[in-house]
Write a protein that holds these residues in place. Structure first.
Motif, PDB file in Angstrom:
ATOM      1  N   ALA A  36      49.470  49.627  46.073  1.00  0.00           N
ATOM      2  CA  ALA A  36      49.023  49.599  44.730  1.00  0.00           C
ATOM      3  C   ALA A  36      47.727  48.839  44.343  1.00  0.00           C
ATOM      4  O   ALA A  36      46.994  49.277  43.746  1.00  0.00           O
ATOM      5  N   MET A  37      47.950  47.638  44.947  1.00  0.00           N
ATOM      6  CA  MET A  37      46.941  46.666  44.621  1.00  0.00           C
ATOM      7  C   MET A  37      45.765  46.877  45.511  1.00  0.00           C
ATOM      8  O   MET A  37      44.515  46.847  45.162  1.00  0.00           O
ATOM      9  N   GLU A  38      45.926  47.601  46.794  1.00  0.00           N
ATOM     10  CA  GLU A  38      44.771  47.878  47.721  1.00  0.00           C
ATOM     11  C   GLU A  38      44.115  49.019  46.751  1.00  0.00           C
ATOM     12  O   GLU A  38      42.856  49.178  46.896  1.00  0.00           O
ATOM     13  N   ARG A  39      44.882  50.101  46.479  1.00  0.00           N
ATOM     14  CA  ARG A  39      44.030  51.142  45.898  1.00  0.00           C
ATOM     15  C   ARG A  39      43.558  50.892  44.611  1.00  0.00           C
ATOM     16  O   ARG A  39      42.409  51.504  44.290  1.00  0.00           O
ATOM     17  N   ARG A  40      43.869  50.018  43.838  1.00  0.00           N
ATOM     18  CA  ARG A  40      43.519  49.560  42.652  1.00  0.00           C
ATOM     19  C   ARG A  40      42.080  48.709  42.763  1.00  0.00           C
ATOM     20  O   ARG A  40      41.101  49.055  42.087  1.00  0.00           O
ATOM     21  N   MET A  41      41.955  47.802  43.881  1.00  0.00           N
ATOM     22  CA  MET A  41      40.740  47.190  44.183  1.00  0.00           C
ATOM     23  C   MET A  41      39.731  48.375  44.584  1.00  0.00           C
ATOM     24  O   MET A  41      38.559  48.157  44.159  1.00  0.00           O
ATOM     25  N   GLY A  42      39.925  49.370  45.223  1.00  0.00           N
ATOM     26  CA  GLY A  42      39.082  50.406  45.772  1.00  0.00           C
ATOM     27  C   GLY A  42      38.713  51.106  44.416  1.00  0.00           C
ATOM     28  O   GLY A  42      37.368  51.789  44.440  1.00  0.00           O
ATOM     29  N   LYS A  46      34.900  52.402  43.185  1.00  0.00           N
ATOM     30  CA  LYS A  46      34.658  53.666  43.262  1.00  0.00           C
ATOM     31  C   LYS A  46      33.995  54.088  41.876  1.00  0.00           C
ATOM     32  O   LYS A  46      33.149  54.725  41.888  1.00  0.00           O
ATOM     33  N   GLU A  47      34.638  53.528  40.845  1.00  0.00           N
ATOM     34  CA  GLU A  47      34.112  53.537  39.493  1.00  0.00           C
ATOM     35  C   GLU A  47      32.785  53.134  39.550  1.00  0.00           C
ATOM     36  O   GLU A  47      31.723  53.859  38.657  1.00  0.00           O
ATOM     37  N   ASN A 100      34.731  43.466  35.651  1.00  0.00           N
ATOM     38  CA  ASN A 100      35.094  43.162  37.090  1.00  0.00           C
ATOM     39  C   ASN A 100      34.051  42.179  37.688  1.00  0.00           C
ATOM     40  O   ASN A 100      33.406  42.800  38.779  1.00  0.00           O
ATOM     41  N   PRO A 101      34.154  40.870  37.275  1.00  0.00           N
ATOM     42  CA  PRO A 101      32.658  40.271  38.129  1.00  0.00           C
ATOM     43  C   PRO A 101      32.720  40.054  39.496  1.00  0.00           C
ATOM     44  O   PRO A 101      31.779  39.655  40.147  1.00  0.00           O
ATOM     45  N   CYS A 102      33.730  40.383  40.169  1.00  0.00           N
ATOM     46  CA  CYS A 102      33.878  40.261  41.577  1.00  0.00           C
ATOM     47  C   CYS A 102      33.238  41.353  42.177  1.00  0.00           C
ATOM     48  O   CYS A 102      32.714  41.390  43.568  1.00  0.00           O
TER      49      CYS A 102
END
Length: 162
Positions: A36-42, A46-47, A100-102
């Protein structure tokens, strides 16, 4: 627990949050949490990509109409209509990067990666209105690489040719 991940993601997420808050680490669904974390980071990247494609398509079309066509009718009647189409994705990008400053350190690379798609889309959209086959745009109608930096493209009130 893993079954809940597949059937009711929101309930599963709440459960995982509760377990973390109670420091019950041994009961966490680690494999699905990592997924879930990996997908969310992606999702964040994507956005940003999606907003950048929209912005670049409109900047390319604006630039083409202003720089190449140089038609006074286009200048008087059409170009100003591009401004909301350019400013809307800019606003979304600004908000998204603030949240999402990253993403900021990779923004130039992300933009370079989406430019070919934006270029194809701009060519397709402009070609819809060009009936004479010899006048249609192709991959050489725009630069091979994005002609603008992330900072330029997302800067409020900046337009190509300014």
């Amino acid at each position: 627990m893993s079954n809940l991940y597949k059937t009711d993601y929101t309930a599963w997420l709440g459960q995982q949050r509760e377990l973390l808050a109670k420091r019950q680490f041994d009961q966490l669904d680690i494999d699905n949490l990592l997924e879930a974390m990996e997908r969310r980071m992606g999702d964040e990247v994507k956005e940003l990509r999606a907003h950048l494609v929209v912005l670049l398509v409109h900047l390319l079309k604006y630039d083409y109409q202003k720089r190449i066509l140089k038609d006074p009718w286009v200048e008087d009647k059409v170009l100003y209509t591009w401004i909301p189409s350019i400013n809307n994705p800019r606003r979304e990008i600004e908000l998204h990067v603030e949240e999402n400053p990253c993403l900021q350190p990779n923004a130039e690379e992300i933009m370079a990666n989406v430019y070919p798609k934006a270029k194809r889309d701009a060519i397709d959209e402009l070609n819809r209105y060009i009936k004479i086959k010899s006048k249609r745009l192709n991959k050489n109608s725009f630069p091979k690489e994005c002609p603008w930096s992330f900072e330029q493209a997302t800067k409020k009130n900046w337009l190509p040719g300014d």
